[in-house]
Design an enzyme around this catalytic site. Structure first.
Site, short mmCIF file in Angstrom:
data_model
loop_
_atom_site.label_atom_id
_atom_site.label_comp_id
_atom_site.label_asym_id
_atom_site.label_seq_id
_atom_site.Cartn_x
_atom_site.Cartn_y
_atom_site.Cartn_z
N LYS A 14 0.83 -1.21 0.00
CA LYS A 14 0.00 0.00 0.00
C LYS A 14 0.87 1.27 0.00
O LYS A 14 0.62 2.19 -0.77
CB LYS A 14 -0.93 0.02 1.23
CG LYS A 14 -1.90 -1.15 1.29
CD LYS A 14 -2.90 -1.00 2.43
CE LYS A 14 -2.30 -1.10 3.83
NZ LYS A 14 -1.78 -2.42 4.20
N ARG A 89 -9.67 0.65 9.19
CA ARG A 89 -9.26 -0.73 9.47
C ARG A 89 -10.31 -1.47 10.29
O ARG A 89 -10.11 -2.62 10.64
CB ARG A 89 -7.97 -0.69 10.29
CG ARG A 89 -6.72 -1.18 9.53
CD ARG A 89 -5.56 -0.92 10.45
NE ARG A 89 -4.36 -1.63 10.17
CZ ARG A 89 -3.28 -1.09 9.59
NH1 ARG A 89 -3.31 0.13 9.12
NH2 ARG A 89 -2.18 -1.80 9.47
N ARG A 128 11.32 -6.46 4.66
CA ARG A 128 11.20 -5.04 4.99
C ARG A 128 11.75 -4.77 6.39
O ARG A 128 12.38 -3.75 6.64
CB ARG A 128 9.73 -4.61 4.89
CG ARG A 128 9.53 -3.11 5.05
CD ARG A 128 8.12 -2.69 4.70
NE ARG A 128 7.16 -2.98 5.75
CZ ARG A 128 5.84 -2.78 5.66
NH1 ARG A 128 5.34 -2.30 4.55
NH2 ARG A 128 5.04 -3.05 6.65
N ARG A 134 11.86 -1.44 10.95
CA ARG A 134 10.57 -1.35 11.64
C ARG A 134 10.42 -2.52 12.58
O ARG A 134 10.45 -3.67 12.16
CB ARG A 134 9.43 -1.38 10.60
CG ARG A 134 8.73 -0.06 10.45
CD ARG A 134 7.64 -0.15 9.45
NE ARG A 134 6.44 -0.79 9.99
CZ ARG A 134 5.27 -0.79 9.37
NH1 ARG A 134 5.14 -0.19 8.21
NH2 ARG A 134 4.23 -1.39 9.92
N ARG A 146 -0.41 -9.44 13.30
CA ARG A 146 -0.96 -8.38 12.43
C ARG A 146 -1.84 -8.98 11.33
O ARG A 146 -2.87 -8.43 10.99
CB ARG A 146 0.18 -7.55 11.83
CG ARG A 146 0.76 -6.59 12.87
CD ARG A 146 2.13 -6.13 12.50
NE ARG A 146 2.16 -5.32 11.30
CZ ARG A 146 3.23 -5.18 10.53
NH1 ARG A 146 4.35 -5.83 10.83
NH2 ARG A 146 3.19 -4.41 9.47
P1 AMP Z 1 0.77 0.16 9.07
O1 AMP Z 1 1.94 1.06 8.85
O2 AMP Z 1 -0.43 0.56 8.29
O3 AMP Z 1 1.14 -1.29 8.86
O4 AMP Z 1 0.35 0.29 10.60
C1 AMP Z 1 1.24 -0.04 11.64
C2 AMP Z 1 0.48 -0.16 12.94
O5 AMP Z 1 -0.14 1.10 13.27
C3 AMP Z 1 -0.66 -1.16 12.95
O6 AMP Z 1 -0.20 -2.49 13.22
C4 AMP Z 1 -1.53 -0.61 14.09
O7 AMP Z 1 -0.97 -0.91 15.35
C5 AMP Z 1 -1.39 0.90 13.88
N1 AMP Z 1 -2.45 1.41 12.97
C6 AMP Z 1 -2.27 1.95 11.74
N2 AMP Z 1 -3.43 2.31 11.20
C7 AMP Z 1 -4.40 1.98 12.10
C8 AMP Z 1 -5.81 2.09 12.11
N3 AMP Z 1 -6.49 2.59 11.06
N4 AMP Z 1 -6.47 1.66 13.21
C9 AMP Z 1 -5.80 1.16 14.27
N5 AMP Z 1 -4.47 1.00 14.31
C10 AMP Z 1 -3.76 1.42 13.25
#
Ligand code: AMP
Length: 194
Positions: A14, A89, A128, A134, A146
């Site tokens: 994404k 989400r 990654r 990360r 996740r």
């Molecule tokens: P991402 O970079 O999108 O993979 O997000 C990393 C982490 O941020 C996720 O595993 C969640 O802990 C948190 N996170 C990101 N977006 C959301 C969301 N829309 N709702 C809740 N937690 C989020």
């Protein structure tokens, strides 16, 4: 306005695709994950709150996430449109986004969902994790959680847009350019039908 929800499990690509799409379509990229990570780096209260959830691979509570997203949208009053990456989400987040955009006389145009098989996601995330540092990409248990959280709480958000005829699945396997081409075709055909 062109408001795109870029959807898909962790590791679907994404972020990579959003970076290319914003250039082509002149959109603002809002990645809730990136915003949380910036808050953690800046040691803000929001960052402190989000960190424990993120480290474990769990979702940050809806109330906090929705408020943050809305304030980021409000920081861009002249935007021609947004790419929402990693948001919504959960179904409550999707409902909140719908109400919020409605109050601004706009709406989600389309959800584009990158489709990638689970084994491929795990190898992409581990790679990654080595390259980006990360923390939530470096630990196999956190990655598995996740993906579980995605399947249990997030995948259902596709139905929300599908019942509104705003859902399109995109093959997320191939080169970055191939996948970008598929996304652009979907967006362009959507724009023609406007
Ligand atoms: P991402 O970079 O999108 O993979 O997000 C990393 C982490 O941020 C996720 O595993 C969640 O802990 C948190 N996170 C990101 N977006 C959301 C969301 N829309 N709702 C809740 N937690 C989020």
């Amino acid at each position: 306005m062109l408001n795109i929800v870029l959807f898909g499990p962790p590791g679907a690509g994404k972020g990579t695709q959003a970076a290319k799409l914003i250039d082509k379509y002149n959109l603002v990229h809002l990645s809730t994950g990136d915003i949380f990570r910036a808050n953690i780096k800046g040691e803000t209260e929001l960052g402190k709150l989000a960190k424990s959830y993120m480290d474990a691979g769990n979702l940050v509570p809806d109330e906090v996430t929705i408020k943050m997203l809305e304030s980021e949208v409000d920081k861009n009053p002249n935007a021609e449109g947004f790419i929402f990456d990693g948001f919504p989400r959960t179904t409550p987040q999707a409902n909140a986004l719908e109400k919020f955009l409605e109050s601004k006389n706009t709406s989600v145009s389309v959800m584009l969902a990158l489709d990638v098989a689970e084994q491929e996601l795990i190898s992409r995330l581990l790679l990654r994790g080595k390259e980006s540092g990360r923390a939530d990409d470096a630990n196999e248990e956190v990655i598995a959680n996740r993906i579980r959280v995605y399947n249990d709480q997030t995948a259902v958000v596709a139905d929300f847009y599908s019942t509104q005829n705003k859902f399109e699945k995109i093959d997320g396997v191939g080169t970055i350019e191939e996948i970008f081409g598929r996304l652009c075709s979907a967006i362009d055909s959507y724009k023609v039908s406007l």
